[in-house]
Design a protein around this motif. Structure first.
Motif, short mmCIF file in Angstrom:
data_model
loop_
_atom_site.label_atom_id
_atom_site.label_comp_id
_atom_site.label_asym_id
_atom_site.label_seq_id
_atom_site.Cartn_x
_atom_site.Cartn_y
_atom_site.Cartn_z
N ILE A 1 13.17 26.79 -1.55
CA ILE A 1 14.60 27.07 -1.35
C ILE A 1 14.85 28.57 -1.48
O ILE A 1 15.54 29.18 -0.67
N GLU A 2 14.23 29.16 -2.50
CA GLU A 2 14.37 30.60 -2.74
C GLU A 2 13.83 31.42 -1.55
O GLU A 2 14.36 32.48 -1.22
N GLU A 3 12.78 30.89 -0.92
CA GLU A 3 12.20 31.58 0.23
C GLU A 3 13.01 31.36 1.51
O GLU A 3 12.65 31.85 2.58
N GLY A 4 14.07 30.55 1.38
CA GLY A 4 14.96 30.31 2.53
C GLY A 4 14.39 29.35 3.56
O GLY A 4 14.76 29.40 4.74
N LYS A 5 13.50 28.45 3.13
CA LYS A 5 12.93 27.48 4.07
C LYS A 5 14.01 26.47 4.48
O LYS A 5 14.86 26.10 3.67
N PRO A 6 13.97 25.99 5.74
CA PRO A 6 14.98 25.03 6.19
C PRO A 6 14.90 23.70 5.43
O PRO A 6 13.81 23.25 5.08
N GLU A 7 16.07 23.10 5.19
CA GLU A 7 16.19 21.86 4.41
C GLU A 7 15.24 20.77 4.91
O GLU A 7 14.58 20.10 4.13
N LYS A 8 15.18 20.61 6.24
CA LYS A 8 14.37 19.50 6.79
C LYS A 8 12.87 19.72 6.59
O LYS A 8 12.08 18.79 6.74
N MET A 9 12.48 20.95 6.27
CA MET A 9 11.06 21.25 6.05
C MET A 9 10.65 21.11 4.58
O MET A 9 9.47 21.10 4.26
N LEU A 10 11.64 21.02 3.70
CA LEU A 10 11.36 21.09 2.25
C LEU A 10 10.34 20.06 1.77
O LEU A 10 9.39 20.41 1.08
N SER A 11 10.54 18.79 2.15
CA SER A 11 9.65 17.75 1.60
C SER A 11 8.20 17.98 2.04
O SER A 11 7.27 17.77 1.28
N LYS A 12 8.01 18.43 3.29
CA LYS A 12 6.66 18.69 3.79
C LYS A 12 6.02 19.88 3.06
O LYS A 12 4.84 19.84 2.70
#
Length: 203
Positions: A131-142
């Motif tokens: 989240i801190e790195e600004g990754k997209p929400e839909k990619m988080l779990s992967k």
């Protein structure tokens, strides 16, 4: 999915496992080659058929001291017979595993031993970092899943990259030796001490 003779032959060529085991692995994996290889590996049959009537209760406790006594390792490696326990190849393997533990400081033998709470904690850290790195929400779990798997690779002895050969994991190194020795080989447990560390050591 139909399991063909060619599929069984290909799996046997890749793993050296018995034909019947290869057929069963492919059936269990619904014809997926990689899953079948994993199934065989999990069953410990990838390079030698496990003898169901014999238990890996012989072996050696290998002790190794590193860095002028700054790091000490004790590891129990089991095999099926006293004959193999005395064999040079088996003893060399136990020594290599002790070296690996000294150099790479694993916390567990396999991923199954990692407490659920520890994995949960690692997931939370990985998620917060993503989240801190600004990754997209839909990619988080992967991303979280990938980082937790990487954590397992670091802390589990069997999943670590072998210090002498980066193309091998310790699990593959053990399986290679199983093929050569013709007996089950199990890394039972280990302890690693480092001078001046706190008392709650691993193993």
């Amino acid at each position: 999915m139909e399991i063909t003779t060619q599929m069984i032959k290909d799996l046997r060529a890749a793993t050296s496992a018995p034909m019947l085991d290869c057929r069963k692995a492919l059936q269990e994996a619904n014809g997926d080659f990689q899953k079948a290889v994993d199934w065989l590996r999990e069953k410990g049959m990838a390079t030698a058929a496990k003898r169901s009537d014999r238990v890996a209760s012989n072996g050696i406790v290998e002790m190794y001291s590193h860095g002028g006594g700054r790091v000490g390792v004790m590891v129990e490696v089991n095999c099926e017979t006293d004959f193999v326990a005395r064999a040079e190849q088996f003893r060399n393997l136990a020594h290599e595993i002790a070296l690996q533990i000294a150099a790479s400081a694993p916390k567990y033998v396999t991923a199954d031993e990692i407490p659920a709470a520890e994995l949960e904690h690692e997931s939370e850290i990985a998620r917060a970092r993503a989240i801190e790195e600004g990754k997209p929400e839909k990619m988080l779990s992967k991303i979280v899943e990938g980082r937790v798997e990487k954590y397992k690779d670091e802390v589990c002895l069997m999943r670590q990259t072998y210090i002498r050969d980066e193309s091998l994991t310790i699990e593959k190194l053990v399986l290679q030796n199983v093929a050569a020795i013709g007996e089950s080989v199990i890394v039972r447990r280990f302890q690693r001490w480092e001078l001046g560390e706190s008392a709650n050591s691993n193993g």
